[in-house]
Design an enzyme around this catalytic site. Structure first.
Site, short mmCIF file in Angstrom:
data_model
loop_
_atom_site.label_atom_id
_atom_site.label_comp_id
_atom_site.label_asym_id
_atom_site.label_seq_id
_atom_site.Cartn_x
_atom_site.Cartn_y
_atom_site.Cartn_z
N LEU A 158 0.82 -1.20 0.00
CA LEU A 158 0.00 0.00 0.00
C LEU A 158 0.86 1.25 0.00
O LEU A 158 1.82 1.34 0.78
CB LEU A 158 -0.90 0.00 1.24
CG LEU A 158 -1.64 1.30 1.58
CD1 LEU A 158 -2.61 1.66 0.47
CD2 LEU A 158 -2.37 1.16 2.92
N SER A 159 0.54 2.21 -0.87
CA SER A 159 1.16 3.53 -0.88
C SER A 159 2.67 3.42 -1.09
O SER A 159 3.11 2.93 -2.12
CB SER A 159 0.81 4.25 0.42
OG SER A 159 1.11 5.62 0.32
N ALA A 160 3.48 3.85 -0.12
CA ALA A 160 4.92 3.68 -0.26
C ALA A 160 5.27 2.20 -0.38
O ALA A 160 6.19 1.82 -1.11
CB ALA A 160 5.66 4.30 0.93
N GLY A 162 3.32 0.15 -1.83
CA GLY A 162 2.96 -0.14 -3.21
C GLY A 162 4.05 0.26 -4.18
O GLY A 162 4.34 -0.46 -5.14
N HIS A 296 -7.13 8.10 -0.46
CA HIS A 296 -5.87 7.35 -0.37
C HIS A 296 -5.97 6.26 0.68
O HIS A 296 -6.29 6.53 1.85
CB HIS A 296 -4.73 8.30 -0.02
CG HIS A 296 -3.38 7.66 -0.13
ND1 HIS A 296 -2.89 7.20 -1.33
CD2 HIS A 296 -2.44 7.38 0.79
CE1 HIS A 296 -1.69 6.69 -1.14
NE2 HIS A 296 -1.40 6.78 0.14
#
Length: 488
Positions: A158-160, A162, A296
């Site tokens: 997820l996010s970073a 990801g 987000h």
């Protein structure tokens, strides 16, 4: 990422980087205790290699995990932890239900002020370096411990996390069979801290080939097979702009050599649109899941339904169980990677006609209308045949494999897969040796360098070179040893 003040981390990383280097130095000088995960609980493993990225390793496995099961690596987002991700993401439910282990790498504020994985730093997110290398050491450790199927290792984040997932897929396409990038960035979008914000918030205006080159150049000379990639993106994400979902789609369809026009689309729950991009054989290679109105975070959907999972929290948003659809896309539900989009029936009469120490021969009955047949080993496609026989080679001695076959029509649509059969190769089972690191080296099964011990062949880090550290080494082929502490 995962935080409205993420951009501010760029001004605070100099001190954090220095502190991280100091802590990494201490780690290299301190003996590491070994901690195997207790079945059915999330546990930390404190000895998994030299750990150049200064990460922590956590792992989870159901109590009845079979041999040759898949392995999933799950990377948390900024301000999160391994425990937090395990609790909210839903991966535990499907690990228990479908039988696979999960590794949760964890970074900290010592590496980054917001505990973000360093997807934007070429000294940390490239093959053989930094955090990427530490995660690979975790994969090797867990795969040896659980006897994982090395052809079914997957990574999601997820996010970073990801962004780091995309980097890992590009760095190690020879390791990962698939990945899922949730609210993340394309592989190697940024290679310096100063370029990170531009990737988050702006269209980079690159062609699919340019995006594809960034992935291909992460492991020069590699020509496939490539990982199957799922992309999850919220349409109202202001931390990672929605254009990143399209850029990830462009990158991985180009790597696969397919166009950017979806082979199929469908509407799912939670305002989600699924777009599938098939490979040349008609199999799903890339999937883009666009979640309307989602900000987000990771899409979850609490509940007891088959397609529900997870729990809500900061950056865990109630729309759809992304972990369920990702796991199905990878074939972790037992369907393999067949797709099954065609109308042809399952071939009958699948039989193992012979085995050797490194191969298995199969035959089945023909299906009317079939132009070819796909053959799957342990859920992953290993080949195709125009007739009704196939010989699989390059297998391990004295090992059992599950096979299915599916018919393919003239348009490339794949029909229903057959009932599975099991083939067991001949030969003697691998030998195992349990001893301390000093004696393993003296016996020629390992070597030492810089005060650490490494298994011959696999190069896995066994810890300090002394008589206090004990490991079991399995000789999988002549002179090639892997750590097998969980059993031979």
């Amino acid at each position: 990422m995962l935080h409205s003040t993420w951009r501010g981390f760029l001004r605070r990383t100099a001190l954090a980087t220095a502190l991280g280097a100091f802590i990494a130095g201490l780690t290299a000088l301190t003996p590491l205790a070994s901690s195997a995960a207790a079945a059915g609980t999330l546990q930390q493993v404190t000895s998994f290699g030299s750990n150049p990225g200064n990460l922590a390793m956590y792992e989870y496995a159901p109590s009845d995990l079979p041999a040759d099961a898949p392995l999933v690596v799950a990377l948390h987002g900024c301000t999160q932890s391994a425990s937090d991700y395990h609790t909210h993401s839903g991966w535990q439910k499907f690990a228990d239900q479908w039988g696979f282990a999960v590794v949760y790498p964890q970074t900290s504020s010592a590496n980054n002020s917001l505990s973000c994985f360093s997807w934007f730093d070429s000294t940390k997110d490239t093959r053989g370096r930094g955090e990427a290398a530490s995660i690979m050491q975790m994969v090797d450790t867990a795969a040896a411990q659980y006897g994982s199927d090395r052809s079914r290792i997957f990574v999601t984040g997820l996010s970073a996390g990801g962004g780091m997932t995309a980097d890992l897929l590009a760095d190690y396409p020879d390791v990962f069979a698939g990945g899922s990038v949730d609210s993340g960035l394309p592989a190697q979008c940024a290679t310096t801290q100063t370029a990170a914000s531009g990737c988050q918030y702006s269209n980079q205006n690159l062609t699919p080939q340019q995006w594809g080159d960034k992935a291909r150049n992460s492991h020069p000379g590699y020509s496939g097979p490539w990982p199957r990639v799922a992309v999850w993106q919220g349409s109202s994400d202001t931390t990672v702009a929605p254009v990143n979902g399209a850029e990830l789609r462009d990158q991985w369809t180009d790597v696969w050599g397919v166009g950017q026009t979806a082979s199929s689309t469908q509407s799912l729950t939670g305002g989600t649109t699924e777009s599938i991009y098939n490979d040349s054989a008609g199999q799903p290679a890339v999937a883009l899941f666009s979640v309307s109105g989602m900000a987000h975070g990771l899409a979850v959907n609490p509940g007891s339904g088959t397609d529900q999972c997870g729990s809500t929290g900061t950056y865990y948003l109630n729309y759809i169980c992304s972990s369920y659809y990702t796991a199905k896309f990878w074939g972790l539900d037992g369907s393999g990677s067949q797709g099954g989009t065609g109308s042809l029936p399952a071939p009958s009469g699948l039989t193992v006609t012979g085995t050797t120490d490194t191969g298995a021969s199969l035959s089945w009955n023909s299906v009317s209308g079939a132009s070819s047949y796909n053959v799957y080993r342990n859920g992953a496609k290993v080949g195709s045949a125009t007739g009704t026989t196939y010989t699989d080679t390059g297998l391990s001695v004295s090992t059992s494999y599950s096979y299915t076959v599916a018919a393919v029509d003239s348009s490339g649509a794949v029909g229903t897969s057959s009932a599975p059969v099991t083939a067991t190769t001949t030969g003697s089972a691998p030998k195992c040796y349990t001893d301390n690191n000093y004696n393993q080296v003296q016996a020629g099964r390992a070597h030492q360098s810089g005060g650490y011990t490494y298994a011959n062949g696999s190069g896995q880090n066994m810890g300090l070179y002394n008589v206090a550290v004990i490991h079991t080494l399995k000789e999988t082929s002549a002179g090639y040893f892997v750590i097998a502490d969980s059993g031979c």
